[in-house]
Scaffold this active site. Structure first.
Site, PDB file in Angstrom:
ATOM      1  N   GLN A 164     108.171  75.295  52.844  1.00  0.00           N
ATOM      2  CA  GLN A 164     108.458  74.039  52.377  1.00  0.00           C
ATOM      3  C   GLN A 164     107.506  72.659  53.261  1.00  0.00           C
ATOM      4  OE1 GLN A 164     111.572  71.995  49.412  1.00  0.00           O
ATOM      5  NE2 GLN A 164     111.083  70.663  51.060  1.00  0.00           N
ATOM      6  N   GLU A 206     104.403  65.246  51.105  1.00  0.00           N
ATOM      7  CA  GLU A 206     105.115  63.854  52.415  1.00  0.00           C
ATOM      8  C   GLU A 206     104.123  63.507  53.354  1.00  0.00           C
ATOM      9  OE1 GLU A 206     108.955  65.433  53.578  1.00  0.00           O
ATOM     10  OE2 GLU A 206     109.342  65.441  51.316  1.00  0.00           O
ATOM     11  N   ASP A 243     111.361  73.505  57.192  1.00  0.00           N
ATOM     12  CA  ASP A 243     112.591  74.262  56.316  1.00  0.00           C
ATOM     13  C   ASP A 243     112.124  74.934  55.528  1.00  0.00           C
ATOM     14  OD1 ASP A 243     114.189  73.201  54.327  1.00  0.00           O
ATOM     15  OD2 ASP A 243     113.376  71.901  53.749  1.00  0.00           O
ATOM     16  N   GLU A 286     115.927  75.082  58.090  1.00  0.00           N
ATOM     17  CA  GLU A 286     117.013  74.864  58.100  1.00  0.00           C
ATOM     18  C   GLU A 286     116.996  75.196  56.225  1.00  0.00           C
ATOM     19  OE1 GLU A 286     115.825  70.702  56.235  1.00  0.00           O
ATOM     20  OE2 GLU A 286     115.878  70.887  54.485  1.00  0.00           O
ATOM     21  N   ASP A 313     120.966  71.879  53.881  1.00  0.00           N
ATOM     22  CA  ASP A 313     120.676  71.530  53.044  1.00  0.00           C
ATOM     23  C   ASP A 313     120.609  71.012  51.321  1.00  0.00           C
ATOM     24  OD1 ASP A 313     118.903  69.402  51.481  1.00  0.00           O
ATOM     25  OD2 ASP A 313     116.516  70.311  52.103  1.00  0.00           O
ATOM     26  N   LYS A 338     121.358  63.211  53.099  1.00  0.00           N
ATOM     27  CA  LYS A 338     120.662  62.668  51.799  1.00  0.00           C
ATOM     28  C   LYS A 338     121.034  61.966  51.171  1.00  0.00           C
ATOM     29  CE  LYS A 338     117.021  65.835  51.255  1.00  0.00           C
ATOM     30  NZ  LYS A 338     116.398  67.088  50.921  1.00  0.00           N
ATOM     31  N   ARG A 367     113.934  61.510  51.541  1.00  0.00           N
ATOM     32  CA  ARG A 367     113.304  62.813  49.752  1.00  0.00           C
ATOM     33  C   ARG A 367     112.253  62.513  49.393  1.00  0.00           C
ATOM     34  NH1 ARG A 367     117.926  65.227  47.538  1.00  0.00           N
ATOM     35  NH2 ARG A 367     116.439  66.573  47.057  1.00  0.00           N
ATOM     36  N   SER A 368     111.354  63.512  49.363  1.00  0.00           N
ATOM     37  CA  SER A 368     110.091  63.732  48.800  1.00  0.00           C
ATOM     38  C   SER A 368     109.632  62.815  48.045  1.00  0.00           C
ATOM     39  CB  SER A 368     109.830  65.289  48.453  1.00  0.00           C
ATOM     40  OG  SER A 368     110.189  65.771  47.554  1.00  0.00           O
ATOM     41  N   LYS A 389     114.476  62.705  59.495  1.00  0.00           N
ATOM     42  CA  LYS A 389     113.460  63.314  59.225  1.00  0.00           C
ATOM     43  C   LYS A 389     113.228  62.825  58.196  1.00  0.00           C
ATOM     44  CE  LYS A 389     112.745  67.872  56.125  1.00  0.00           C
ATOM     45  NZ  LYS A 389     113.615  68.822  55.563  1.00  0.00           N
TER      46      LYS A 389
HETATM   47  C1  2PG Z   1     113.394  68.846  51.905  1.00  0.00           C
HETATM   48  C2  2PG Z   1     113.362  67.197  51.159  1.00  0.00           C
HETATM   49  C3  2PG Z   1     112.745  66.623  52.602  1.00  0.00           C
HETATM   50  P1  2PG Z   1     112.984  67.225  48.521  1.00  0.00           P
HETATM   51  O1  2PG Z   1     113.754  69.514  51.218  1.00  0.00           O
HETATM   52  O2  2PG Z   1     114.826  68.385  52.985  1.00  0.00           O
HETATM   53  O3  2PG Z   1     111.571  67.350  53.188  1.00  0.00           O
HETATM   54  O4  2PG Z   1     112.838  67.206  49.900  1.00  0.00           O
HETATM   55  O5  2PG Z   1     112.780  65.444  49.084  1.00  0.00           O
HETATM   56  O6  2PG Z   1     111.989  67.395  47.442  1.00  0.00           O
HETATM   57  O7  2PG Z   1     114.513  67.893  48.376  1.00  0.00           O
HETATM   58 MG    MG Z   2     115.110  70.850  52.844  1.00  0.00          MG
END
Ligand code: 2PG
Ligand code: MG
Length: 436
Positions: A164, A206, A243, A286, A313, A338, A367-368, A389
């Site tokens: 990702q 992103e 990640d 990650e 995560d 987060k 977040r994305s 991040k």
């Molecule tokens: C992640 C986030 C940010 P998402 O996986 O760490 O890159 O993605 O907000 O889509 O969960």
């Molecule tokens: Mg992640």
């Protein structure tokens, strides 16, 4: 104490063009706090629910129900409460919604409200948010080391590559400005290389480049080439952070890399990542295995936990209890924080503290799906988390967070850039010794 006079939710729109929840918390003296809920695409199954209306309109992503939560029960429960007692205010929401994943009120309703209360309390104290956070939670503020995406993949780029996030870290940077400068050079060098090789499809969710690579490893090779083209030394001052977001391509310890048409079990995935770490300067990984693969995470940590930062995560979803369990089991050595995964500021701080108590890293993250909200730049600085991040190095919903750190640096001073979580600092210290 200054009491909350009103709590008002409104619908605004995020970086993907989807609706989201903004909350205004106004105190009795007229002071305002405002925050917006972000939204993930690769979500952990145990994170707080993003309450969406469903149906045909707005692709099912309407937030009318979440706004009803804010303007109804949440406002009724919070009006008259002391804004500076974040814990008590958050507990009001936790009492209103006792479901495990905040499905009654919606995590998007609770996170925007919780952050708006924090902003209101800071404004009422006459302090910038980072300083209020540091004072309120008894932390030493420091500017975080940015973790910046160069290529997007997985759920953020039509799954064109399975992994990702391909990111860089500049652990030895002198200050925040130097990280920004080096990142600018690496980001555009990567774009030039990809364009010249016919590998560039556009820009991902992103802001990182959207690649058309033939293998996941091609992304790593290109990233190393970009670092070199930028005039930097891969593995010395610029290192790679990945990640894997393995839950997106695996279940029950069985994984499938669609790009390479390769099926593998947990052990094979771990071996493959170990091979990458031998060949490329990777300092942080990650979610190397899926959220439902604790044996894999324990094995990965046993093998590589003293070499790289291993961040949970989707695996830990900003949950203090999951951090405690993982630390006890020997899984991970860092957590991504987060606020919308937990749903409130207080629960996120609990997770942060649980991580610190075990000597772990704690990386505050966007977040994305993001907005102009800059709360996380302040949280990362105020808590002294060491790492932030945010996504890539283009698009305003990302740049606004980096730019806010530059403004904070002007007040806090360049020496406040400590650059790194405990694991990153160990890694960087070892590198320094090697090259000395
Ligand atoms: C992640 C986030 C940010 P998402 O996986 O760490 O890159 O993605 O907000 O889509 O969960
Ligand atoms: Mg992640």
């Amino acid at each position: 104490m200054t009491a909350i006079a009103s709590v008002k939710g409104r619908r605004v729109w995020d970086s993907r063009g989807h609706p989201t929840v903004e909350v205004d918390v106004t105190l009795e003296n007229g002071v305002l706090g405002r925050a917006i809920a972000p939204a993930g695409a690769s979500r952990g199954t145990r994170e707080a629910i993003d309450l969406r209306d469903g149906g045909k309109a707005l692709r099912g992503k309407g937030v009318a129900q979440a706004l009803d939560s804010v303007n109804g029960p949440i406002a009724a429960g919070l009006i008259g409460r002391d804004a500076s007692d974040q814990r008590a205010a958050d507990n009001v929401m936790l009492t209103l919604d006792q479901s495990p994943l905040k499905e009654t009120l919606g995590g998007n309703a609770t996170v925007a409200t919780s952050l708006a209360i924090l902003h209101a309390a800071a404004a009422d104290a006459g302090l910038p948010l980072w300083q209020y956070v540091a004072t309120h939670y008894g932390c030493t503020p420091s500017l975080p080391l940015p973790e910046i995406q160069i290529f997007g993949g997985g759920a953020h780029a039509g799954r064109r590559v399975d992994i990702q996030d391909f990111m860089i870290l500049v652990p030895g940077a002198r200050d925040f400005d130097e990280v920004m400068e080096i990142t600018n050079e690496v980001y555009f060098a990567a774009g030039d290389i990809m364009a010249s090789r016919g590998k560039l499809a556009g820009v991902a969710d992103e802001g990182g480049w959207w690649p058309v690579f033939d293998s996941n490893e091609e992304a790593l090779e290109t990233l190393v080439a970009a670092i070199e083209k930028a005039g930097e030394k891969p593995g010395e001052n610029v290192v790679i952070s990945l990640d894997i977001a393995a839950s997106e391509f695996g279940k029950n310890g069985q994984y499938r890399l669609a790009l390479e048409d390769r099926a593998m079990d947990s052990g094979q995935l771990i071996d493959m990542l170990g091979g990458w770490m031998d060949s490329y300067p990777i300092a942080s990984i990650e979610d190397p295995v899926g959220e439902d693969d604790p044996d894999g995470m324990i094995e990965f940590t046993r093998r590589f936990g003293d070499k790289v930062q291993i961040i949970g995560d989707d695996y830990l979803v900003t949950n203090a209890k999951l951090v405690e369990d993982a630390a006890g089991a020997g899984a991970c050595n860092a957590v991504l924080v987060k606020v919308n995964q937990a749903g409130t500021v207080s629960e996120s701080v609990d997770t942060f503290r649980a991580a610190k108590a075990h000597g772990w890293g704690a990386i505050v993250s966007a977040r994305s799906g993001e907005t102009e909200d800059v709360s996380i730049s302040h949280l990362a600085t105020g808590l002294g988390g060491g790492q932030l991040k945010v996504g890539s190095f283009t698009r305003s919903e990302r740049m606004v967070k980096w730019n806010e750190c530059l403004r904070i640096q002007d007040v806090l001073g360049r020496d406040a850039f400590v650059g790194g979580t405990p694991m990153m600092n160990t890694w960087w210290g070892a590198k320094q010794k090697e090259t000395a």
